[in-house]
Write a protein that holds these residues in place. Structure first.
Motif, short mmCIF file in Angstrom:
data_model
loop_
_atom_site.label_atom_id
_atom_site.label_comp_id
_atom_site.label_asym_id
_atom_site.label_seq_id
_atom_site.Cartn_x
_atom_site.Cartn_y
_atom_site.Cartn_z
N ASP A 282 0.82 -1.21 0.00
CA ASP A 282 0.00 0.00 0.00
C ASP A 282 0.85 1.26 0.00
O ASP A 282 0.63 2.19 -0.78
N SER A 283 1.82 1.31 0.90
CA SER A 283 2.63 2.52 1.08
C SER A 283 3.50 2.83 -0.13
O SER A 283 3.78 3.99 -0.42
N LEU B 34 0.55 3.12 -3.82
CA LEU B 34 -0.37 4.25 -3.97
C LEU B 34 0.29 5.52 -4.47
O LEU B 34 -0.20 6.15 -5.41
N THR C 22 -1.17 -1.71 -12.32
CA THR C 22 -2.10 -2.55 -11.56
C THR C 22 -1.88 -4.02 -11.89
O THR C 22 -1.85 -4.88 -11.00
N THR D 275 -5.88 -5.35 -2.85
CA THR D 275 -4.97 -4.23 -2.62
C THR D 275 -4.71 -3.43 -3.88
O THR D 275 -4.81 -2.19 -3.88
N ASN E 38 -6.08 0.45 -4.61
CA ASN E 38 -5.06 1.48 -4.77
C ASN E 38 -5.20 2.21 -6.11
O ASN E 38 -4.98 3.42 -6.18
N LYS F 259 -8.13 4.57 -5.71
CA LYS F 259 -7.71 5.70 -4.87
C LYS F 259 -6.82 6.65 -5.64
O LYS F 259 -6.95 7.88 -5.54
N ALA F 260 -5.89 6.10 -6.41
CA ALA F 260 -4.94 6.93 -7.16
C ALA F 260 -5.63 7.82 -8.17
O ALA F 260 -5.17 8.93 -8.46
#
Length: 228
Positions: free
Chosen positions: A10-11, A14, A31, A86, A90, A93-94
């Motif tokens: 995640d860290s 993203l 992705t 995940t 992400n 969200k991005a």
């Protein structure tokens, strides 16, 4: 260890995806790479643990905990699909679609609660198995927006994890039969872990796994940069 692995993805993922939010083709490729590589790492760990689960439980928790093996199996299957969750979330969200994330999360929570209420009156195993049903439904929900946003369907995503899943399954079957060796349990576990690693790498080379080459190059660069 697995929560750390997922939070690490995640860290790292993203911010990189956010830099490509206006380039949908690049974001789709990122992705796909995230799903493929994460699955390449996750599936052998989970199916490897599943294949030597009884030995592992006996060694760590003693034989009286062997009835817990079905729940370990459920855990392994659920965590194996974690990369799809995940990477898809992400990507969404991005691109800045927080409203879609909210709708997905609310829908998943409602489904999860319904599954709990349905299965809690059946048996403990049924309750546990509901998490497998939940993770499949959640995977479809997490992936569905990217069919339109990235032209990346859930079927395509499953196809991207299949090579790793197939190799991990072959490895796990062999590791399972290695468990029949009549040696002290600690040596049995060491033998299974070693054999699993060797077989998975050999299969990766044999089938020319792109994810293997990607991981290998990253590890090689890391070793060179740190002069290990």
């Amino acid at each position: 260890a697995l929560p750390i692995f997922n939070s690490s993805i995640d860290s790292v993922l993203l911010p990189v995806m956010a830099n490509k939010q206006n380039d949908r083709e690049a974001l789709k490729n990122m992705t796909r790479r995230a799903i493929s590589v994460s699955s390449y790492i996750m599936w052998p760990l989970m199916l490897g643990l599943l294949s030597m689960g009884e030995s592992f439980i006996s060694f760590v928790l003693t034989d009286k905990w062997l009835p817990a093996f079905p729940f370990l199996a459920i855990f392994c299957v659920v965590k194996g699909f974690e990369p799809i969750h995940t990477a898809n979330l992400n990507a969404i969200k991005a691109m800045g679609y927080s409203d879609i994330i909210l709708r997905i999360e609310v829908t998943k929570k409602v489904i999860g609660i319904v599954l709990i209420f349905i299965t809690m009156h059946i048996s403990v195993f049924a309750l546990g198995f509901s998490s497998v049903i939940y993770t499949i439904i959640a995977g479809i929900l997490n992936a569905s927006p990217n069919k339109k946003l990235l032209n990346y369907t859930y079927i395509e995503q499953i196809k991207d994890i299949l090579p790793s899943l197939a190799m991990a399954t072959i490895m796990a079957i062999i590791v399972y039969f290695v468990g029949y060796i009549k040696v002290p349990i600690i040596f049995k576990l060491i033998s299974q872990i070693f054999m699993g690693g060797v077989i998975y790498i050999l299969l990766s080379v044999l089938f020319k796994s792109i994810s293997f080459k990607y991981v290998y190059n990253i590890v090689r660069k890391y070793i060179k940069s740190n002069k290990i």
